[in-house]
Design a protein around this motif. Structure first.
Motif, mmCIF file in Angstrom:
data_model
loop_
_atom_site.group_PDB
_atom_site.id
_atom_site.type_symbol
_atom_site.label_atom_id
_atom_site.label_comp_id
_atom_site.label_asym_id
_atom_site.label_seq_id
_atom_site.Cartn_x
_atom_site.Cartn_y
_atom_site.Cartn_z
ATOM 1 N N VAL A 198 0.824 -1.202 0.000
ATOM 2 C CA VAL A 198 0.000 0.000 0.000
ATOM 3 C C VAL A 198 0.869 1.267 0.000
ATOM 4 O O VAL A 198 0.512 2.274 -0.605
ATOM 5 C CB VAL A 198 -0.938 -0.008 1.240
ATOM 6 C CG1 VAL A 198 -1.552 1.354 1.498
ATOM 7 C CG2 VAL A 198 -2.032 -1.059 1.065
ATOM 8 N N LEU A 199 2.028 1.197 0.629
ATOM 9 C CA LEU A 199 2.832 2.417 0.785
ATOM 10 C C LEU A 199 3.875 2.614 -0.320
ATOM 11 O O LEU A 199 4.025 3.712 -0.828
ATOM 12 C CB LEU A 199 3.504 2.448 2.155
ATOM 13 C CG LEU A 199 2.528 2.605 3.335
ATOM 14 C CD1 LEU A 199 3.290 2.706 4.643
ATOM 15 C CD2 LEU A 199 1.638 3.829 3.160
ATOM 16 N N CYS A 200 4.629 1.576 -0.687
ATOM 17 C CA CYS A 200 5.694 1.782 -1.683
ATOM 18 C C CYS A 200 5.326 1.227 -3.055
ATOM 19 O O CYS A 200 6.009 1.514 -4.040
ATOM 20 C CB CYS A 200 7.014 1.181 -1.204
ATOM 21 S SG CYS A 200 7.017 -0.628 -1.193
ATOM 22 N N GLY A 201 4.279 0.430 -3.149
ATOM 23 C CA GLY A 201 3.830 -0.072 -4.442
ATOM 24 C C GLY A 201 4.601 -1.276 -4.963
ATOM 25 O O GLY A 201 4.296 -1.784 -6.045
ATOM 26 N N GLU A 202 5.603 -1.725 -4.221
ATOM 27 C CA GLU A 202 6.358 -2.920 -4.653
ATOM 28 C C GLU A 202 5.482 -4.161 -4.484
ATOM 29 O O GLU A 202 4.651 -4.221 -3.565
ATOM 30 C CB GLU A 202 7.621 -3.074 -3.794
ATOM 31 C CG GLU A 202 8.688 -2.027 -4.067
ATOM 32 C CD GLU A 202 9.250 -2.108 -5.481
ATOM 33 O OE1 GLU A 202 9.558 -3.226 -5.929
ATOM 34 O OE2 GLU A 202 9.340 -1.058 -6.138
ATOM 35 N N ILE A 215 1.312 -4.136 3.791
ATOM 36 C CA ILE A 215 2.534 -3.373 3.506
ATOM 37 C C ILE A 215 3.744 -4.284 3.712
ATOM 38 O O ILE A 215 3.692 -5.246 4.486
ATOM 39 C CB ILE A 215 2.663 -2.086 4.363
ATOM 40 C CG1 ILE A 215 2.664 -2.396 5.864
ATOM 41 C CG2 ILE A 215 1.569 -1.097 4.018
ATOM 42 C CD1 ILE A 215 2.993 -1.186 6.724
ATOM 43 N N CYS A 216 4.827 -3.962 3.007
ATOM 44 C CA CYS A 216 6.027 -4.791 3.064
ATOM 45 C C CYS A 216 6.771 -4.555 4.387
ATOM 46 O O CYS A 216 6.476 -3.599 5.115
ATOM 47 C CB CYS A 216 6.933 -4.491 1.875
ATOM 48 S SG CYS A 216 7.679 -2.848 1.910
ATOM 49 N N ASP A 217 7.729 -5.399 4.677
ATOM 50 C CA ASP A 217 8.462 -5.287 5.941
ATOM 51 C C ASP A 217 9.203 -3.957 6.067
ATOM 52 O O ASP A 217 9.249 -3.362 7.141
ATOM 53 C CB ASP A 217 9.467 -6.447 6.068
ATOM 54 C CG ASP A 217 8.746 -7.767 6.318
ATOM 55 O OD1 ASP A 217 7.529 -7.730 6.615
ATOM 56 O OD2 ASP A 217 9.396 -8.831 6.206
ATOM 57 N N GLU A 218 9.778 -3.495 4.941
ATOM 58 C CA GLU A 218 10.510 -2.218 4.977
ATOM 59 C C GLU A 218 9.557 -1.071 5.341
ATOM 60 O O GLU A 218 9.877 -0.212 6.166
ATOM 61 C CB GLU A 218 11.164 -1.913 3.619
ATOM 62 C CG GLU A 218 12.370 -2.770 3.279
ATOM 63 C CD GLU A 218 11.982 -4.177 2.819
ATOM 64 O OE1 GLU A 218 10.805 -4.368 2.401
ATOM 65 O OE2 GLU A 218 12.838 -5.092 2.890
ATOM 66 N N CYS A 219 8.393 -1.074 4.709
ATOM 67 C CA CYS A 219 7.429 -0.004 4.985
ATOM 68 C C CYS A 219 6.872 -0.123 6.406
ATOM 69 O O CYS A 219 6.600 0.885 7.052
ATOM 70 C CB CYS A 219 6.298 0.006 3.963
ATOM 71 S SG CYS A 219 6.822 0.689 2.373
ATOM 72 N N ALA A 220 6.716 -1.350 6.884
ATOM 73 C CA ALA A 220 6.236 -1.534 8.260
ATOM 74 C C ALA A 220 7.226 -0.891 9.230
ATOM 75 O O ALA A 220 6.829 -0.211 10.191
ATOM 76 C CB ALA A 220 6.058 -3.015 8.563
ATOM 77 N N ALA A 221 8.535 -1.072 8.963
ATOM 78 C CA ALA A 221 9.553 -0.451 9.810
ATOM 79 C C ALA A 221 9.489 1.064 9.681
ATOM 80 O O ALA A 221 9.597 1.794 10.670
ATOM 81 C CB ALA A 221 10.936 -0.962 9.405
ATOM 82 N N ARG A 222 9.284 1.540 8.444
ATOM 83 C CA ARG A 222 9.197 2.990 8.202
ATOM 84 C C ARG A 222 7.994 3.597 8.938
ATOM 85 O O ARG A 222 8.062 4.698 9.476
ATOM 86 C CB ARG A 222 9.068 3.253 6.700
ATOM 87 C CG ARG A 222 10.164 4.142 6.154
ATOM 88 C CD ARG A 222 10.190 4.111 4.648
ATOM 89 N NE ARG A 222 10.981 2.986 4.161
ATOM 90 C CZ ARG A 222 10.816 2.397 2.978
ATOM 91 N NH1 ARG A 222 9.868 2.778 2.159
ATOM 92 N NH2 ARG A 222 11.595 1.408 2.608
ATOM 93 N N VAL A 223 6.878 2.864 8.949
ATOM 94 C CA VAL A 223 5.690 3.368 9.659
ATOM 95 C C VAL A 223 6.016 3.540 11.137
ATOM 96 O O VAL A 223 5.712 4.565 11.735
ATOM 97 C CB VAL A 223 4.488 2.409 9.475
ATOM 98 C CG1 VAL A 223 3.374 2.741 10.469
ATOM 99 C CG2 VAL A 223 3.953 2.499 8.052
ATOM 100 N N ARG A 224 6.686 2.526 11.699
ATOM 101 C CA ARG A 224 7.019 2.611 13.125
ATOM 102 C C ARG A 224 7.944 3.787 13.421
ATOM 103 O O ARG A 224 7.789 4.470 14.424
ATOM 104 C CB ARG A 224 7.679 1.305 13.592
ATOM 105 C CG ARG A 224 6.710 0.140 13.736
ATOM 106 C CD ARG A 224 7.340 -1.027 14.468
ATOM 107 N NE ARG A 224 8.436 -1.638 13.730
ATOM 108 C CZ ARG A 224 8.281 -2.592 12.805
ATOM 109 N NH1 ARG A 224 7.066 -3.049 12.533
ATOM 110 N NH2 ARG A 224 9.310 -3.107 12.165
ATOM 111 N N GLN A 225 8.876 4.039 12.505
ATOM 112 C CA GLN A 225 9.878 5.078 12.772
ATOM 113 C C GLN A 225 9.409 6.487 12.416
ATOM 114 O O GLN A 225 9.753 7.451 13.098
ATOM 115 C CB GLN A 225 11.159 4.777 11.986
ATOM 116 C CG GLN A 225 11.946 3.617 12.562
ATOM 117 C CD GLN A 225 12.882 3.006 11.515
ATOM 118 O OE1 GLN A 225 13.102 3.579 10.451
ATOM 119 N NE2 GLN A 225 13.414 1.838 11.831
#
Ligand code: ZN
Length: 214
Positions: free
Chosen positions: A10-14, A26-36
């Motif tokens: 949903v966030l990066c479109g990958e 959402i992907c793992d990278e975006c999940a981390a980005r959401v938290r941060q």
């Protein structure tokens, strides 16, 4: 469909991995980005509301996703935003003790063009998750200028205060109502909706938004 077209974050479109745990959107990278970066931890004050909360800050990838959700027919994004909001409300159930969920209405023309009211989809999904009733309590008055065309805070407040009316004759008889919105900017729109809900007899009014502008 999902066999041919892989789901995308949903966030990066990958493209999402074929097998994701718990139906993650959402992907793992975006999940981390959401938290941060995107987790809204600040208190929100809305005139006339007994409390307000939003799980996300409206910026960067979250803002872009919200625009796709509202303006580019990415209706299925409702599931992801609503999941964030459900967690936010679940953490406040004891405090807010909501009895009914409602949402900020949009004008008939807008509803017709878009095919859905973005706040209504969020409200229905949150209500379903928490087994609460979702009711259309407010209607949008016709011929009210768009809030985004109002430049000054005073103009926004004045314009917003005329925007809503009760959707029906229902009296709220002191009920505790949660008003669902998509994005809180100045809070003028939510405040105006809260005022109408109070006039309808709501005992307490809380605002739950997907994101807030910082
Ligand atoms: Zn991603």
């Amino acid at each position: 469909m999902s066999l041919i077209f892989p789901r995308r974050c949903v966030l990066c479109g990958e493209p999402m991995p074929l097998f994701v745990k718990g139906g993650a959107m959402i992907c793992d990278e975006c999940a981390a980005r959401v938290r941060q970066h995107y987790r809204c931890t600040e208190g929100i004050c809305i005139d006339g509301a007994d409390g307000a909360a939003a799980p996300l800050f409206y910026r960067g990838a979250v803002a872009e996703a919200m625009k796709r959700y509202k303006f580019s027919h990415y209706q299925h994004y409702a599931d992801w935003f609503a999941a964030q909001m459900t967690a936010e409300l679940a953490a406040r159930l004891e405090d807010w003790q909501p009895e009914v969920i409602t949402y900020v209405p949009i004008g008939m023309m807008r509803r017709y063009q878009r095919g859905y009211n973005q706040s209504e989809l969020l409200a229905r999904a949150v209500a379903e998750q928490l087994k609460l009733p979702c009711r259309p309590l407010l209607s949008k008055r016709m011929f009210v200028t768009m809030q985004s065309q109002q430049k000054s805070p005073v103009q926004r407040r004045r314009n917003a205060s005329r925007a809503f009316a009760p959707a029906n004759q229902d009296a709220l008889n002191g009920k505790r109502v949660v008003l669902v919105d998509d994005v809180i900017t100045t809070g003028a729109t939510a405040a105006a909706a809260c005022a109408v809900l109070r006039d309808m007899g709501a005992g307490r009014v809380y605002v739950l938004s997907a994101a807030r502008v910082r």
